[in-house]
Design an enzyme around this catalytic site. Structure first.
Site, PDB file in Angstrom:
ATOM      1  N   SER A  80      78.858  -0.262 -17.221  1.00  0.00           N
ATOM      2  CA  SER A  80      78.015  -0.360 -18.412  1.00  0.00           C
ATOM      3  C   SER A  80      78.800  -1.000 -19.559  1.00  0.00           C
ATOM      4  CB  SER A  80      77.532   1.032 -18.843  1.00  0.00           C
ATOM      5  OG  SER A  80      78.618   1.785 -19.364  1.00  0.00           O
ATOM      6  N   SER A  82      79.544   0.409 -22.496  1.00  0.00           N
ATOM      7  CA  SER A  82      79.977   1.404 -23.475  1.00  0.00           C
ATOM      8  C   SER A  82      81.382   1.144 -24.011  1.00  0.00           C
ATOM      9  CB  SER A  82      79.920   2.813 -22.875  1.00  0.00           C
ATOM     10  OG  SER A  82      80.905   2.970 -21.873  1.00  0.00           O
ATOM     11  N   LYS A  85      86.668   6.035 -21.173  1.00  0.00           N
ATOM     12  CA  LYS A  85      86.527   6.015 -22.630  1.00  0.00           C
ATOM     13  C   LYS A  85      87.911   5.891 -23.258  1.00  0.00           C
ATOM     14  CE  LYS A  85      82.075   6.923 -22.290  1.00  0.00           C
ATOM     15  NZ  LYS A  85      81.072   5.868 -22.544  1.00  0.00           N
ATOM     16  N   SER A 112      77.389   4.498 -26.646  1.00  0.00           N
ATOM     17  CA  SER A 112      78.329   5.151 -25.745  1.00  0.00           C
ATOM     18  C   SER A 112      78.020   6.639 -25.662  1.00  0.00           C
ATOM     19  CB  SER A 112      79.772   4.949 -26.250  1.00  0.00           C
ATOM     20  OG  SER A 112      80.685   5.729 -25.505  1.00  0.00           O
TER      21      SER A 112
END
Length: 323
Positions: A126, A128, A183, A288
């Site tokens: 994705s 994010s 992340k 996100s």
């Protein structure tokens, strides 16, 4: 053994097929571990039982041929029929069910050790982490920098160093540990992280954020505000979407452990990071699903530190480090 091996291989194939079509929730680490164990058992059986037995059969064939020639020679017969020269080779040759088990063990073992203790590949699913990582990036994750962990059970066996602010970290998604997430580490144990009105503050100190030219998102075909942020001595780019609000609605916030450490408002969120946990956010801040929504990452969920894009089939210029 051929029938039993067929059943085992069919079970592996069935599991992979069910995983591919979404019938079961797959666990690749477990699958690779089981494949290593099963092929390892066959490799040991081949080395210490099946191969010696085939060699004894071949030696017995050779001995019987020598004895036959000697008996014929005593009878004055020197011209004898020759036995197929490949008879011994056929006796020694590994059957198909050992080719597909013991024969694959060295390769599977190498992949298992490499993936479990050194480097593991991941694909970015994705946006994010835009603009640092793009959808389709194939990345490598360092599995030992934060301490070696046993595969499947993820138990730490060496300390390594602790994750630092600014690290891009892969971890098991706390609400669903079978999924891997990526992340950036924003808060470490003991930090008070505040993200209010799209401004990040750690322990009362605003994190440096400098506006740079807008970023064009090719997926949505629009421009997003882009900034240079200095976090933990590491500089990286982040995106903000002016159409998205800073605060979260109650419906967006999940229930999570240590939720009492967080305070939510229309301006955003303030969280005190508990011991043994980390607060993470995506670089695409307004797009996100991160610690603001589902809470902290416990140390036991950590997989490793991402450090390299090794391939992007749609854009070869993406290859390289991103730190």
């Amino acid at each position: 053994m051929a029938f039993l091996t067929s059943l085992i291989l069919a079970a592996f194939a069935g599991y992979i097929g069910a995983w591919y079509f979404g019938a079961v929730e797959g666990n690749f680490a477990l699958l690779l571990f089981l494949a290593t164990v099963v092929t390892g058992v066959y490799w040991l059986a081949e080395r210490f039982y099946f191969l010696p037995r085939r060699r004894r059969a071949a030696d017995a064939l050779d001995a019987s041929l020598v004895q036959r020639r000697e008996e014929l020679a005593r009878q004055g017969i020197t011209q004898v029929d020759t036995v197929d020269a490949k008879a011994r080779e056929r006796l020694i040759m590994q059957p198909w069910w050992l080719d597909w088990t013991a024969g694959l063990f060295p390769v599977i073992l190498a992949v298992f050790l490499l993936r479990s203790f050194l480097f593991e590949p991941f694909k970015i699913p994705s946006g994010s982490m835009m603009p640092t990582l793009l959808t389709g990036d194939l990345i490598l994750v360092n599995k030992f920098v934060y301490g070696l962990r046993l595969p499947v059970i993820n138990t730490k066996i060496t300390e390594g160093k602790a994750p630092e602010r600014g690290d891009v970290m892969v971890f098991r998604y706390p609400p669903k540990p079978s999924m891997d997430y990526i992340k950036r580490v924003v808060g470490v144990p003991g930090d008070e992280v505040a993200y209010l009105n799209k401004k990040l503050t750690i322990n009362g100190q605003p994190v440096s954020k400098t506006a740079i030219p807008d970023y064009f998102d090719e997926e949505t075909m629009r421009y997003l505000k882009q900034y240079q942020e200095d976090l933990g001595g590491k500089s990286h780019k982040l995106l903000n979407d002016e159409t998205r609000r800073a605060g979260l609605s109650e419906a967006e916030i999940m229930q999570f452990p240590n939720q009492e450490n967080c305070r939510y408002s229309v301006e955003g969120v303030v969280c005190k990071v508990p011991a043994g946990h980390y607060f993470v956010m995506g670089d695409n801040r307004d797009n996100s699903l991160d610690s603001r929504y589902w809470g902290f990452v416990p140390d036991q969920n950590i997989v490793g530190k991402a450090f390299l894009v090794w391939m992007n089939f749609g854009n070869l210029k993406r290859i390289g480090t991103f730190e």
